[in-house]
Write an enzyme that holds these catalytic residues in place. Sequence first.
Site, PDB file in Angstrom:
ATOM      1  N   LYS A 189     -12.528  39.427  15.204  1.00  0.00           N
ATOM      2  CA  LYS A 189     -11.571  40.176  16.036  1.00  0.00           C
ATOM      3  C   LYS A 189     -11.983  41.646  16.173  1.00  0.00           C
ATOM      4  O   LYS A 189     -11.904  42.210  17.261  1.00  0.00           O
ATOM      5  CB  LYS A 189     -10.159  40.109  15.434  1.00  0.00           C
ATOM      6  CG  LYS A 189      -9.608  38.701  15.295  1.00  0.00           C
ATOM      7  CD  LYS A 189      -8.152  38.701  14.845  1.00  0.00           C
ATOM      8  CE  LYS A 189      -7.918  39.279  13.460  1.00  0.00           C
ATOM      9  NZ  LYS A 189      -8.520  38.510  12.364  1.00  0.00           N
ATOM     10  N   ARG A 199       1.230  39.839  11.735  1.00  0.00           N
ATOM     11  CA  ARG A 199       0.678  38.827  10.828  1.00  0.00           C
ATOM     12  C   ARG A 199       1.775  37.932  10.269  1.00  0.00           C
ATOM     13  O   ARG A 199       1.460  37.016   9.497  1.00  0.00           O
ATOM     14  CB  ARG A 199      -0.014  39.539   9.658  1.00  0.00           C
ATOM     15  CG  ARG A 199      -1.536  39.461   9.688  1.00  0.00           C
ATOM     16  CD  ARG A 199      -2.005  40.255   8.503  1.00  0.00           C
ATOM     17  NE  ARG A 199      -3.345  39.997   8.078  1.00  0.00           N
ATOM     18  CZ  ARG A 199      -4.403  40.725   8.435  1.00  0.00           C
ATOM     19  NH1 ARG A 199      -4.269  41.699   9.295  1.00  0.00           N
ATOM     20  NH2 ARG A 199      -5.587  40.460   7.931  1.00  0.00           N
ATOM     21  N   ARG A 238     -20.307  39.902   4.852  1.00  0.00           N
ATOM     22  CA  ARG A 238     -19.974  41.044   5.720  1.00  0.00           C
ATOM     23  C   ARG A 238     -20.256  42.392   5.054  1.00  0.00           C
ATOM     24  O   ARG A 238     -19.986  42.583   3.869  1.00  0.00           O
ATOM     25  CB  ARG A 238     -18.499  40.968   6.117  1.00  0.00           C
ATOM     26  CG  ARG A 238     -18.074  42.118   7.004  1.00  0.00           C
ATOM     27  CD  ARG A 238     -16.850  41.786   7.775  1.00  0.00           C
ATOM     28  NE  ARG A 238     -15.649  41.736   6.956  1.00  0.00           N
ATOM     29  CZ  ARG A 238     -14.432  41.527   7.466  1.00  0.00           C
ATOM     30  NH1 ARG A 238     -14.274  41.325   8.764  1.00  0.00           N
ATOM     31  NH2 ARG A 238     -13.389  41.488   6.681  1.00  0.00           N
ATOM     32  N   ARG A 247     -16.409  45.099   1.461  1.00  0.00           N
ATOM     33  CA  ARG A 247     -14.984  45.335   1.212  1.00  0.00           C
ATOM     34  C   ARG A 247     -14.535  44.588  -0.039  1.00  0.00           C
ATOM     35  O   ARG A 247     -14.959  43.455  -0.266  1.00  0.00           O
ATOM     36  CB  ARG A 247     -14.165  44.845   2.419  1.00  0.00           C
ATOM     37  CG  ARG A 247     -14.126  45.838   3.543  1.00  0.00           C
ATOM     38  CD  ARG A 247     -13.569  45.252   4.812  1.00  0.00           C
ATOM     39  NE  ARG A 247     -12.340  44.477   4.648  1.00  0.00           N
ATOM     40  CZ  ARG A 247     -11.618  43.997   5.675  1.00  0.00           C
ATOM     41  NH1 ARG A 247     -12.003  44.236   6.923  1.00  0.00           N
ATOM     42  NH2 ARG A 247     -10.532  43.307   5.462  1.00  0.00           N
ATOM     43  N   ARG A 262      -6.795  35.219   1.179  1.00  0.00           N
ATOM     44  CA  ARG A 262      -6.506  35.649   2.554  1.00  0.00           C
ATOM     45  C   ARG A 262      -6.393  34.446   3.490  1.00  0.00           C
ATOM     46  O   ARG A 262      -5.585  34.451   4.406  1.00  0.00           O
ATOM     47  CB  ARG A 262      -7.594  36.618   3.035  1.00  0.00           C
ATOM     48  CG  ARG A 262      -7.438  38.000   2.414  1.00  0.00           C
ATOM     49  CD  ARG A 262      -8.721  38.769   2.462  1.00  0.00           C
ATOM     50  NE  ARG A 262      -9.016  39.262   3.798  1.00  0.00           N
ATOM     51  CZ  ARG A 262     -10.231  39.576   4.213  1.00  0.00           C
ATOM     52  NH1 ARG A 262     -11.267  39.430   3.410  1.00  0.00           N
ATOM     53  NH2 ARG A 262     -10.419  40.038   5.413  1.00  0.00           N
TER      54      ARG A 262
END
Length: 210
Positions: free
Chosen positions: A13, A88, A122, A155, A166
């Site tokens: 996103k 969310r 990532r 992260r 998550r």
Amino acid sequence: MKLIFLGPPGAGKGTLAAKAVEILGVPHISTGAIFRAAIAAKSPLGLKVKAIIDSGKLVDDGTTIELVKERLAQADAIKGYILDGFPRTIPQAEALAAFSKVEKVVNFDIPDISVVERLSGRLVCRACGTNFHALFQKPKKAGVCDACGGELYTREDDRQEAITKRLDVYRAQTAPLIDFYRAKGILADVDAQPAVDEVVAGFKAVMGLS
Ligand code: AMP
């Protein structure tokens, strides 16, 4: 254009939003990025949310809704925005409807296995937030952002335990938003599995821009 980007963590996103900003000329508003900036600045908000975010849980609705309400009241967001990572939860979506009229919701669709693959490699630039990947989108120089020369880091919530958490949170609390917005007739699905250019093409197609 008032737009929401929906989809699990790691669907791309943020990457797509950066492209869509160029196409649509509206600001990209990422609640996750706002929280991370607050954490980096050690502001009262940052200190309050750091442990929650690092563990992969959601920040409470009240705090998040207030943050977005204030951000959407700023001049650059009056004509439109791309909301990434908000809403969310159903209560967040209901609160948003009371202060802004969303025109379209793009749902980036991707299987869990790809989410885990993407998030576990990532790398994010500490300075400008650009995303890279240790295998699929390597920076030209290891540890350095191609865009601004900033330092790349992993992260805290991209570590294995937090990724699992998550995904659970996404399924339980965020995925119901797909039906919520589909029932309103404003949701469009985009396959987020292919390479970025193809996803951009899919996005343009659902926006009637291709
Ligand atoms: P993201 O960058 O969108 O993956 O967000 C990173 C983290 O910030 C999430 O895992 C949550 O802990 C927190 N967060 C971001 N957006 C929201 C939201 N709308 N509601 C609650 N927590 C959020």
